[in-house]
Design an enzyme around this catalytic site. Structure first.
Site, PDB file in Angstrom:
ATOM      1  N   THR A   2      16.081 -44.043  -6.731  1.00 50.33           N
ATOM      2  CA  THR A   2      14.948 -43.481  -5.526  1.00 50.33           C
ATOM      3  C   THR A   2      14.845 -44.722  -4.491  1.00 50.33           C
ATOM      4  OG1 THR A   2      13.750 -42.718  -7.508  1.00 50.33           O
ATOM      5  CG2 THR A   2      12.686 -43.055  -5.421  1.00 50.33           C
ATOM      6  N   SER A   8      14.113 -36.633  -4.774  1.00 50.77           N
ATOM      7  CA  SER A   8      14.969 -35.518  -5.510  1.00 50.77           C
ATOM      8  C   SER A   8      16.305 -35.645  -4.935  1.00 50.77           C
ATOM      9  CB  SER A   8      14.269 -34.383  -5.453  1.00 50.77           C
ATOM     10  OG  SER A   8      12.810 -34.580  -6.026  1.00 50.77           O
ATOM     11  N   GLY A  41      12.209 -49.992 -11.860  1.00 49.46           N
ATOM     12  CA  GLY A  41      11.585 -50.327 -12.924  1.00 49.46           C
ATOM     13  C   GLY A  41      12.005 -51.632 -13.282  1.00 49.46           C
ATOM     14  N   ARG A 182     -18.139 -32.894 -34.343  1.00 57.88           N
ATOM     15  CA  ARG A 182     -19.427 -32.483 -33.651  1.00 57.88           C
ATOM     16  C   ARG A 182     -20.093 -31.241 -33.902  1.00 57.88           C
ATOM     17  NH1 ARG A 182     -22.235 -36.018 -30.107  1.00 57.88           N
ATOM     18  NH2 ARG A 182     -22.992 -34.878 -28.198  1.00 57.88           N
ATOM     19  N   GLY A 269     -18.941 -35.322 -22.838  1.00 58.20           N
ATOM     20  CA  GLY A 269     -19.306 -36.675 -22.484  1.00 58.20           C
ATOM     21  C   GLY A 269     -18.598 -37.953 -23.085  1.00 58.20           C
ATOM     22  N   THR A 290       7.172 -35.888 -12.721  1.00 58.23           N
ATOM     23  CA  THR A 290       7.730 -36.359 -11.360  1.00 58.23           C
ATOM     24  C   THR A 290       9.027 -37.251 -11.771  1.00 58.23           C
ATOM     25  OG1 THR A 290       6.149 -37.814 -10.690  1.00 58.23           O
ATOM     26  CG2 THR A 290       6.369 -35.430  -9.871  1.00 58.23           C
ATOM     27  N   GLU A 292      12.442 -38.899 -13.439  1.00 59.62           N
ATOM     28  CA  GLU A 292      13.554 -38.462 -14.112  1.00 59.62           C
ATOM     29  C   GLU A 292      13.826 -36.787 -13.593  1.00 59.62           C
ATOM     30  OE1 GLU A 292      16.021 -39.894 -15.791  1.00 59.62           O
ATOM     31  OE2 GLU A 292      14.840 -41.684 -16.427  1.00 59.62           O
ATOM     32  N   ASP A 294      11.812 -34.390 -10.833  1.00 57.85           N
ATOM     33  CA  ASP A 294      10.476 -33.235 -10.176  1.00 57.85           C
ATOM     34  C   ASP A 294      10.473 -32.107 -11.041  1.00 57.85           C
ATOM     35  OD1 ASP A 294       9.461 -31.271  -8.298  1.00 57.85           O
ATOM     36  OD2 ASP A 294       8.271 -33.127  -8.039  1.00 57.85           O
TER      37      ASP A 294
END
Length: 509
Positions: A2, A8, A41, A182, A269, A290, A292, A294
């Protein structure tokens, strides 16, 4: 791979690797700021080497003695000293900064200024440069070499689809267990009821639970096909896995991203508390959509392959395994809907795997046939690119429809092959919910072509609600069957026991 200006569109990368025949080296250059490598990376702090995708330039070998651009190739470039860890001369590295999630991953940006590497550092499986500068390749064109190079990214897409299913399982498990625990409101002068007893809650979570099971079997099929590809190196299997991995990665990661937010909301909550993990899961998973590839671009690859297979059918060619049903699409699925079966609304019929799979495949075939006709029409005035863009939303819907049909086929096969009768019965229930919920969500498509009559549409809607209730009755067992240990769940409200006690301890009580 990239760069700042290109992600892309890998063929448009601007970093260059120019061969110097005098020194037998490649010179790696970042020609402008747009070509700075970005999101790389492990590069900002620790990486010692980078696999750099760059345009291979051969001086004096083009027309009229101009430099020849041989397209995108991969090169191994040292970026730090192995002993001192210092950044090597000619290389500039900066951290890409704080991200929405995955901040344990160290992403950096790299600029190269005339960095020299040995000729042997070219990864030369698909193309090589000899000592005298002569270029050779077993693949005849730049496009074929590029496709082969990017084909190696399949493994990343397989792993992302696989991981995304795991994240979906975690989120669904937390939400279902909390919904069972709950209790809110109830009939007058009677105990409060579990929130999962509310139809609205079942509507949110039970189809999602069914999808997690559907994706589980689809990802297993993908991994098996990927393993077969690696063992055999068969070209047909490789092409099949490339498109299958693109489709499943895109579809599953998009679905999981939306589902995590629904799970968060369904826990009220307490779902907002960081300790209960929905925020972390959502932020860390978000990038799956997005990187490997998009997701929107990957779905276009699926659509493109479907159109290619459609064209093959009329040329008498063979279809790859996953696409076999298209062989009969024009005769079986594109015939006029039967007005009798369009009205059938019995539960046995609606829960028949043949009806469900036929409905999925009918939709895909209609979409494929209609988009092919639209593309042909618009190409006359707009050209290929313009026609594709004019039909883009149609193409994306086609790709998603096909992926859903593949997922359902694998789920039905898993139900059939389940050896235990009671387990098979429960899996069939979950599979029916997955299939009918998808049909109901796109009921407009089926109604528009009279594949489903109004009475049948109503029956499908009612059955989806009923199946959601039935799945709710075994929801605890279904999430427990994922067999996720507490160390993986790590959310107090998602624990199998003493959830409230563990939650209060987390805040200091």
């Amino acid at each position: 791979m990239t760069e700042l200006h290109h992600g892309s569109n890998v063929q448009a990368l601007q970093t260059t690797a120019t061969f110097d025949s005098v020194t037998d080296e490649f010179i790696i250059d970042t020609p402008n700021n747009g070509a700075i490598k970005w999101w790389i990376g492990n590069s900002a702090l620790h990486g010692k080497f980078a696999t750099v995708f760059a345009r291979l330039i051969l001086p004096l070998q083009g027309k009229g003695g101009e430099p020849a651009d041989m397209g995108i190739h991969a090169f191994i470039v040292p970026i730090r000293d192995l002993e001192t860890h210092a950044v090597l001369p000619g290389i500039e590295i900066n951290d890409c900064g704080h991200k929405i999630g995955l901040n344990g991953v160290d992403n950096g940006a790299l600029r190269f200024r005339s960095v020299r590497i040995p000729r042997d550092n070219l990864l030369n499986r698909f193309g090589d440069v000899a000592r005298d500068g002569k270029y050779t390749s077993s693949l005849p064109t730049i496009n074929k070499r590029f496709a082969a190079t990017l084909g190696e990214l399949v493994g990343g897409r397989v792993s992302l689809a696989y991981s995304s299913v795991g994240i979906l399982k975690v989120a669904v498990t937390i939400a279902v267990r909390y919904a069972l625990l709950r209790q809110q409101f109830g009939p007058p002068k009677q105990p409060e009821i579990s929130v999962l007893d509310y139809q609205s809650h079942q509507h949110k979570l039970m189809p999602m639970l069914a999808s997690a099971y559907a994706f589980h079997f689809a990802r297993q099929y993908l991994v098996d096909k990927y393993s077969e590809m690696k063992k055999t190196n068969d070209e047909d299997i490789s092409a099949d896995v490339h498109v299958l991995s693109s489709g499943l990665k895109s579809y599953i990661t998009s679905y999981t991203a939306k589902s995590i937010s629904i799970c968060r909301e369904s826990c009220g909550g307490h779902g907002y508390a960081a300790v209960n993990r929905f925020g972390g899961l959502r932020n860390d998973h978000d990038i799956f959509q997005t990187f490997e590839g998009d997701n929107t671009v990957l779905l276009q690859q699926v659509a493109g392959d479907l159109l290619k297979q459609y064209q093959q059918k009329f040329k008498g060619g063979t279809l790859s395994v996953t696409w076999n049903y298209l062989r009969d699409s024009m005769s079986t699925y594109l015939s006029q809907p039967n007005p009798v079966t369009a009205r059938w609304e019995g539960e046995d019929h609606l829960r028949d795997p043949k009806f469900q799979l036929d409905a999925f495949r009918y939709r895909t075939s209609r979409l494929l046939h209609s988009v092919a006709a639209r593309l042909q029409k618009h190409m006359k005035t707009l050209g290929g690119f313009g026609a594709w863009n004019r039909c883009l939303n149609h193409l994306l819907t086609l790709a998603e429809s096909h992926v859903e049909a593949v997922i359902l086929a694998r789920f039905i096969e898993a139900v059939k092959s389940c050896p235990d009768a009671k387990t098979r019965e429960v899996l069939k229930l979950v599979c029916d919910l997955y299939a009918l919920d998808r049909i109901w969500k796109d009921i407009g498509t089926y109604r528009n072509v009279d594949y489903v009559a109004p009475n049948k549409a109503k029956a499908i809607h009612k059955l989806v609600d009923y199946l959601s209730y039935q799945v709710r009755l075994v929801a605890r067992e279904l999430v427990d069957a994922f067999d996720l240990p507490d160390e993986v769940i790590r959310a107090p409200i998602g624990m199998q026991s003493e959830a409230y006690a563990q939650y209060t301890q987390c805040v200091g009580f």
